[in-house]
Design a protein around this motif. Structure first.
Motif, short mmCIF file in Angstrom:
data_model
loop_
_atom_site.label_atom_id
_atom_site.label_comp_id
_atom_site.label_asym_id
_atom_site.label_seq_id
_atom_site.Cartn_x
_atom_site.Cartn_y
_atom_site.Cartn_z
N GLU A 73 5.06 -5.44 -2.74
CA GLU A 73 6.06 -5.16 -1.71
C GLU A 73 7.44 -4.92 -2.32
O GLU A 73 8.24 -4.15 -1.78
CB GLU A 73 6.09 -6.30 -0.69
CG GLU A 73 4.84 -6.33 0.19
CD GLU A 73 4.84 -7.48 1.19
OE1 GLU A 73 5.69 -8.40 1.05
OE2 GLU A 73 3.99 -7.47 2.10
N VAL A 76 8.02 -1.27 -2.94
CA VAL A 76 8.48 -0.51 -1.77
C VAL A 76 9.99 -0.67 -1.61
O VAL A 76 10.72 0.31 -1.35
CB VAL A 76 7.75 -0.96 -0.49
CG1 VAL A 76 8.28 -0.21 0.72
CG2 VAL A 76 6.25 -0.77 -0.63
N LYS A 109 5.20 5.10 0.14
CA LYS A 109 5.54 3.77 0.66
C LYS A 109 4.38 3.20 1.48
O LYS A 109 4.05 2.00 1.34
CB LYS A 109 6.82 3.85 1.50
CG LYS A 109 8.07 4.09 0.66
CD LYS A 109 9.35 3.91 1.46
CE LYS A 109 9.55 5.00 2.48
NZ LYS A 109 10.88 4.88 3.15
N ASN A 110 3.77 4.03 2.30
CA ASN A 110 2.64 3.54 3.09
C ASN A 110 1.45 3.16 2.22
O ASN A 110 0.74 2.18 2.50
CB ASN A 110 2.21 4.60 4.11
CG ASN A 110 3.06 4.58 5.36
OD1 ASN A 110 3.59 3.54 5.74
ND2 ASN A 110 3.21 5.73 6.00
N LYS A 113 2.21 -0.23 0.63
CA LYS A 113 2.11 -1.29 1.64
C LYS A 113 0.65 -1.67 1.90
O LYS A 113 0.33 -2.84 2.08
CB LYS A 113 2.78 -0.84 2.94
CG LYS A 113 4.30 -0.79 2.87
CD LYS A 113 4.90 -0.24 4.16
CE LYS A 113 6.42 -0.13 4.07
NZ LYS A 113 7.00 0.47 5.31
#
Length: 484
Positions: A73, A76, A109-110, A113
């Motif tokens: 995380e 990100v 980013k997705n 995640k």
């Protein structure tokens, strides 16, 4: 962001020059400016990288799964804090537009995640046994070390598509980006995970040339998986080489997607979707629509509107927010497109729109009067060139769509959604979309091709399966009786 600091190899947690002594300039495809230059990696550097990943993976095994999640995380957060700088390098190194950069960064980013959930999903099973007093346990464990080879078109995302899930599943990784995208597809990713806090050596980035290392990246004894994204020709070779060396190949290869428009479709919407499906990032996407199949009753209406729409697309400086189409990545790509267009016209195709090709700047070309067996309809058109083919019946559309050695993506436009789904089932692709574009990728949905478009599936639970293995450990609480 100081790009010169990213012009190094990232091996064992250290930024250093490669040992080969040869230099690779990283060139802006729009203006030929040298962004930075790499001292490329040698076979010895490849070995150093795999050894480092192997050792660091043992350290990664000891990290609490919740801490692993937090580290991923953090990656990100780093991207969000440096989004404008990352946009800049996508524009400079790839010739991508700002629109393309925003699209790619969002995908990245997705993907991270989703990968951040993997450390908490390393679930096993307890199964019954045919033997009394015995228990069968299945443990999901990391595969070990993963070698990732990424392409030049969406390198930030297509590298991260394997790197992040592999790390999340507990593996060490060695990444070899394409020589035309060494920062966006390579050292930028090394920097992101360094700042996120992965153990030194867990992720390594080697920038090199195949002429320098040969097959060493794939043949090295340490990696258990080779994940390759690129052309079908190279992917076939890498897949065979991997299997020969008892490694699992994951292959995301070329495409020749069909965009089918039935007579009951919303034509104006189909024009927009077909334009996006072909010309996003200059058409340099494996899922791009190469063939637009239009039912004859609406053919002329569609063609007229499509020509009008395509004529509005601006070609030029990718840093200009108004630019839709920037340069293709290198001269070889432009020359290949020129030859394919010429071959198509020679075989009877007619240019509805014929853009100029000046260096790497390729303006849109739309070909009509295309027959399904023409070269332009059979080969992947990795650029702003597209074919329009008429059809009479949906059965004919399916036949044309399937008349290709590829099977990656596709789209069907119709007002009857269930009719669209039934047609979609008959098109031999790994992915196909009703009333949408051919370019789709979501972090939890299985992604991959059929036929010569690849092997394996990535994203979500499928990536977790691909980058782990199931280990059977049985426990006998008593004693077995043996026949002798």
């Amino acid at each position: 962001m100081d790009y010169s600091k990213l012009g190094k190899q990232f091996i064992g947690g250290e930024w250093r020059d490669g040992k080969s002594g040869k230099t690779l300039p990283d060139i802006n495809p729009y203006n030929d400016e040298v962004i930075t230059a790499f001292q490329i990696a040698s076979v010895a550097d490849i070995d150093d990288a795999y050894q480092a990943a192997y050792k660091a993976k043992l350290e990664w095994d000891k990290v609490n799964p919740y801490n692993k999640r937090d580290i991923l995380e953090n990656a990100v957060k780093y991207i969000e804090a440096h989004e404008e700088e990352i946009t800049s390098i996508i524009i400079q190194e790839l010739g991508g537009t700002r629109l393309k950069a925003a699209f790619e960064i969002g995908l990245v980013k997705n993907m991270i995640k989703e990968a951040a959930t993997f450390p908490l999903r390393m679930e096993g099973k307890i199964l019954p046994s045919t033997e009394d007093g015995k228990e069968n346990r299945l443990y999901r464990i990391p595969a070990g070390v993963v070698g990732v080879i990424s392409p030049f078109n969406f390198p930030f995302f297509l590298s991260m598509k394997s790197v992040a899930p592999a790390l999340g599943a507990g593996n060490g990784v060695v990444l070899k980006p394409h020589e035309d995208s060494p920062i966006t597809g390579g050292t930028l990713i090394g920097k992101i995970f360094e700042e996120a806090g992965v153990p030194k050596g867990l992720l390594n980035v080697v920038v090199t040339d195949i002429k320098e290392i040969g097959d060493a990246f794939v043949e090295h004894p340490i990696p258990r998986i080779i994940s390759f994204t690129g052309s079908t020709k190279v992917g076939s070779y890498i897949g065979q080489l991997a299997v020969k060396n008892f490694k699992k190949p994951l292959l995301e290869l070329g495409g020749n997607s069909a965009f089918i428009i039935l007579e009951d479709a919303d034509i104006d919407y189909a024009v927009q979707a077909a334009t996006f499906s072909r010309f996003t990032h200059q058409g340099q996407i494996c899922m791009s629509a190469n063939r637009i199949l239009v039912q004859k009753t609406i053919y002329q209406d569609f063609v007229d509107k499509y020509r009008e729409k395509v004529s509005t697309l601006t070609t030029g400086d990718p840093s200009d927010p108004q630019t839709i189409i920037g340069p293709v990545i290198n001269n070889r790509q432009a020359e290949t497109l020129q030859k394919l267009i010429e071959k198509g016209i020679e075989q009877g195709a007619v240019p509805l729109v014929q853009g100029k090709i000046t260096g790497r700047m390729v303006e849109p070309t739309v070909l009509v009067n295309v027959k399904p067996d023409m070269v332009v309809a059979q080969e992947e058109l990795f650029g702003p060139v597209v074919c329009i083919i008429p059809f009479e019946t949906e059965e004919e559309a399916i036949e044309i769509a399937n008349d290709t050695r590829f099977g990656l993506s596709g789209a069907i436009h119709t007002s009857n959604l269930e009719r669209g789904v039934e047609i979609a089932k008959k098109v031999h692709t790994g992915m196909i979309h009703v009333n949408d574009v051919t370019i789709n990728d979501e972090p939890i949905v299985a992604f991959g091709g059929e036929k010569q478009s690849g092997l394996g599936r990535l994203n979500g639970e499928w990536s977790l399966d691909e980058f782990t293995t199931m280990k059977w450990i049985s426990v006998n609480y008593g004693q077995r009786k043996f026949p002798y």
